[in-house]
Scaffold this active site. Structure first.
Site, PDB file in Angstrom:
ATOM      1  N   GLU A  76       5.500   3.141  -4.056  1.00 58.20           N
ATOM      2  CA  GLU A  76       5.231   3.117  -2.454  1.00 58.20           C
ATOM      3  C   GLU A  76       4.047   4.424  -2.892  1.00 58.20           C
ATOM      4  O   GLU A  76       3.028   4.434  -2.713  1.00 58.20           O
ATOM      5  CB  GLU A  76       6.837   3.937  -2.320  1.00 58.20           C
ATOM      6  CG  GLU A  76       6.759   4.493  -0.563  1.00 58.20           C
ATOM      7  CD  GLU A  76       6.744   3.349   0.125  1.00 58.20           C
ATOM      8  OE1 GLU A  76       7.087   2.401  -0.347  1.00 58.20           O
ATOM      9  OE2 GLU A  76       6.439   3.955   1.275  1.00 58.20           O
ATOM     10  N   ASP A  77       4.632   5.357  -4.029  1.00 56.50           N
ATOM     11  CA  ASP A  77       3.590   6.351  -3.785  1.00 56.50           C
ATOM     12  C   ASP A  77       2.228   6.518  -4.833  1.00 56.50           C
ATOM     13  O   ASP A  77       1.730   7.663  -4.661  1.00 56.50           O
ATOM     14  CB  ASP A  77       4.598   7.646  -3.678  1.00 56.50           C
ATOM     15  CG  ASP A  77       5.723   8.066  -2.770  1.00 56.50           C
ATOM     16  OD1 ASP A  77       4.646   6.672  -1.336  1.00 56.50           O
ATOM     17  OD2 ASP A  77       6.580   8.480  -2.663  1.00 56.50           O
TER      18      ASP A  77
END
Ligand code: MN
Length: 496
Positions: A76-77
Site C-alpha cells: 500500500e505505502d
C-alpha cells in the site's frame, strides 16, 4: 532490548522449533521499505508495522502471521509489490498481506466507505481468518497511538472498533482480542464514562482482590484434600468495557456485578468440571438463577464453561468459572486458537462459524442501501445470539432480545403470520409474544388458522431482519396468507 531480538524472543517462546531467519529478513525489508515515512506522532512508520507484529507474537501467532504483520502496509505505502513479497517470503505471507491490502483500499467516502470496509472484512473472513487476525493487531496499535490524532479521527476509529471490530471478534469467539480492542477504544468514545468505571474499579478492586484470593486458597485446599485434579485456579478481572455495559444493565450499581473478579478453575476434563461444581455448592450456597451450564448449552460463538455465583462465610459474593483447558483456550482465542499451537492451523473458520459468515456475505449482497445495511448489522448480526428450541428439538439461533414472533418467522412465514400465542418451557401460562426469549428456552408457538395476519405492533418488538421483512410484506398486502401443516412445530389454537 533490541527491537528485533525482542520480537524473535517473543515468537520463539511459543514456537521454539521454527526457523526464525525469515522474521529477521522481513524485519530488515519492512524497515527499509518504509524508510523516510513518518507516523502521525512523528515516529518512523516502521514502528507501527513492528508494533503490529509484536502484538501478533504476543498473541502466540506463528512466524508466517508475524511476518505478514511486519509487511502488512508494504504494498500500500511503498514501491514494493505483492509479487516482491511473494518472491522473498513465499505464497502464504503474500496471500495474507494481499488480503490486508484489499481491506485497506477503499474507493468510497463517508458512510459508504465505512460499509464497504465492513463488507470486505466479511468476505476476507471466509477466505483466510489470518487476514482478520492481522487486521485486529493493526487496529490495536492504531488505537494505542490514537491520542495524537485529531478528535474527529479518534472518534471515527474508536466508534468503529466498538461497533464493528469488537462484535466481530466476539462472534469469532476471540474473547481476549475483543476485550483488548474494546478497552483501548472505550476512553476515546466515552471519556467521562470510562473515567467513572476506572474510579469504581479502583475503589472496589482491592477488597475484591483480597476476598478473591481467599476463595482461591479455599477452593485449592478443598480440591487437594479430595484429590480432584486441576490445572490452574486464577482470579480474572473483567474487561473494562464489558463491565461498563453490564453496569448500564444494572442501574450503574457495582454491588450488583458479581463477576468483577471471577475465580477461574481450569481442570483436565468435563467430568471434573461437574465434580468441581458439586464441591463448590457443598461448601458455599449458590445464588438462585446464577448457575449457567454453557457446557451442556454452549453460547452460539462456541463459548463453553460452567458459571456459578456463591455466597461465602463473610457475605461476599463470588463467581466461579469452571472449564477444561481446551474450553479455556477456545473462550479466549476462538477461531484464532488453532494457530497458537500449530504452524498449520486451518485457514478457514470452524464449520459453525463459517456457516454464519457465509450467511452474512449472502445477506449483505442483497442490501444496497448503506443505511439499511448498518441498521441490519447492528440489530441482528453483531448482537449476542441465543439458541432456542422448538418442541421437535430443532435448534434455532436468534439475536439476543428476540421474541416468540422472531422464532415463529424463523420456522416459517406462515407460522409467524398466524401466531397468536406461545408457551415457554412447558409452562401452562401463555408467554407474551413481545417478551424477549432466553437462551435455552423451548418454545411452542400457538397458531390460529383463522388469524388475518401479523399485527403492526410486532414491527416494534421483533429483532430479526427476517421477521421484520416478512411482517412488512404482509402488511403491504404483498403476500397471500396460506395455511399449511407444520407438524410438530406448532400447536393449533383450540376452538370452543
Ligand atoms: Mn497498518
Amino acid at each position: 532490548m533490541d527491537k528485533l531480538a525482542k520480537l524473535i524472543e517473543t515468537v520463539q517462546r511459543h514456537h521454539p522449533e521454527e526457523n526464525l531467519d525469515m522474521i529477521e529478513r522481513a524485519f530488515a525489508f519492512a524497515r527499509e521499505a518504509h524508510e523516510g515515512q513518518l507516523r502521525a506522532n512523528g515516529a518512523p512508520y516502521f514502528t507501527h508495522t513492528y508494533a503490529t507484529a509484536l502484538v501478533l507474537a504476543e498473541w502466540r501467532m506463528p512466524p508466517v502471521v508475524v511476518i505478514a504483520g511486519l509487511l502488512h502496509d508494504v504494498p500500500e505505502d511503498t514501491k514494493h509489490t505483492i509479487k516482491d513479497i511473494m518472491e522473498r517470503f513465499g505464497h502464504e505471507v503474500a496471500a495474507i498481506v494481499e488480503g490486508e491490502t484489499k481491506l485497506s483500499k477503499l474507493r468510497y467516502q463517508g458512510q459508504e466507505r465505512y460499509v464497504e470496509n465492513i463488507r470486505k472484512m466479511f468476505v476476507a473472513m471466509t477466505k483466510d481468518i489470518r487476514v482478520i487476525i492481522v487486521k485486529f493487531a493493526d487496529r490495536i496499535d492504531n488505537l494505542k497511538t490514537l491520542g495524537v490524532r485529531p478528535r474527529e479521527k479518534q472518534l471515527r476509529t474508536a466508534i468503529e472498533t466498538l461497533e464493528i471490530y469488537g462484535p466481530i471478534a466476539n462472534r469469532l469467539g476471540m474473547g481476549e482480542i475483543k476485550g483488548q480492542l474494546e478497552d483501548l477504544a472505550f476512553p476515546f468514545v466515552h471519556p467521562e464514562e470510562s473515567a467513572w468505571v476506572d474510579s469504581l474499579v479502583a475503589a472496589t478492586s482491592d477488597t475484591k482482590q483480597v476476598s478473591c484470593a481467599l476463595f482461591q486458597k479455599q477452593i485449592t485446599e478443598e480440591l487437594r484434600s479430595r484429590h480432584i485434579p486441576f490445572l490452574s485456579i486464577d482470579g480474572r478481572m473483567k474487561h473494562r468495557y464489558s463491565l461498563y455495559l453490564k453496569l448500564l444493565r444494572n442501574e450503574r450499581d457495582i454491588s450488583k456485578i458479581y463477576d468483577l473478579i471471577a475465580v477461574r478453575v481450569v481442570v483436565p476434563d468435563i467430568a471434573t468440571c461437574y465434580a468441581v461444581l458439586g464441591i463448590i455448592h457443598q461448601r458455599w450456597k449458590p445464588l438462585k438463577g446464577r448457575i449457567k451450564d454453557y457446557i451442556a448449552n454452549p453460547k452460539l460463538n462456541g463459548y463453553r464453561s460452567i458459571h456459578t455465583t456463591v455466597f461465602c462465610e463473610h457475605g461476599e459474593i463470588v463467581e466461579f468459572q469452571i472449564r477444561t483447558q481446551e474450553m479455556h483456550e477456545d473462550a479466549e482465542w476462538g477461531a484464532a486458537a488453532a494457530w497458537r499451537y500449530h504452524e498449520r492451523g486451518t485457514k478457514t473458520l470452524p464449520e459453525r462459524q463459517l456457516r454464519w459468515v457465509n450467511e452474512l456475505v449472502r445477506w449483505q449482497r442483497s442490501i444496497t442501501d448503506p443505511k439499511e445495511f448498518l441498521e441490519g448489522l447492528r440489530l441482528e448480526v453483531l448482537r449476542d445470539r441465543i439458541l432456542v428450541f422448538t418442541p421437535k428439538g430443532d435448534v434455532i439461533d436468534l439475536p439476543e432480545g428476540a421474541t416468540p414472533i422472531d422464532l415463529a418467522y424463523a420456522i416459517h412465514s406462515d407460522i409467524g403470520n398466524h401466531a397468536t400465542g406461545a408457551r415457554v418451557n412447558g409452562a401452562t401460562a401463555l408467554y407474551p409474544l413481545d417478551k424477549p426469549l432466553e437462551n435455552g428456552d423451548m418454545i411452542e408457538i400457538i397458531v390460529d388458522p383463522k388469524r388475518k395476519g401479523p399485527s403492526s405492533d410486532w414491527l416494534t418488538t421483533v429483532r430479526t431482519n427476517n421477521a421484520r421483512g416478512k411482517i412488512r410484506d404482509m402488511l403491504r398486502g404483498n403476500l397471500k396468507l396460506k395455511m399449511a401443516s407444520w407438524i410438530g412445530h406448532v400447536t393449533p389454537k383450540k376452538r370452543r
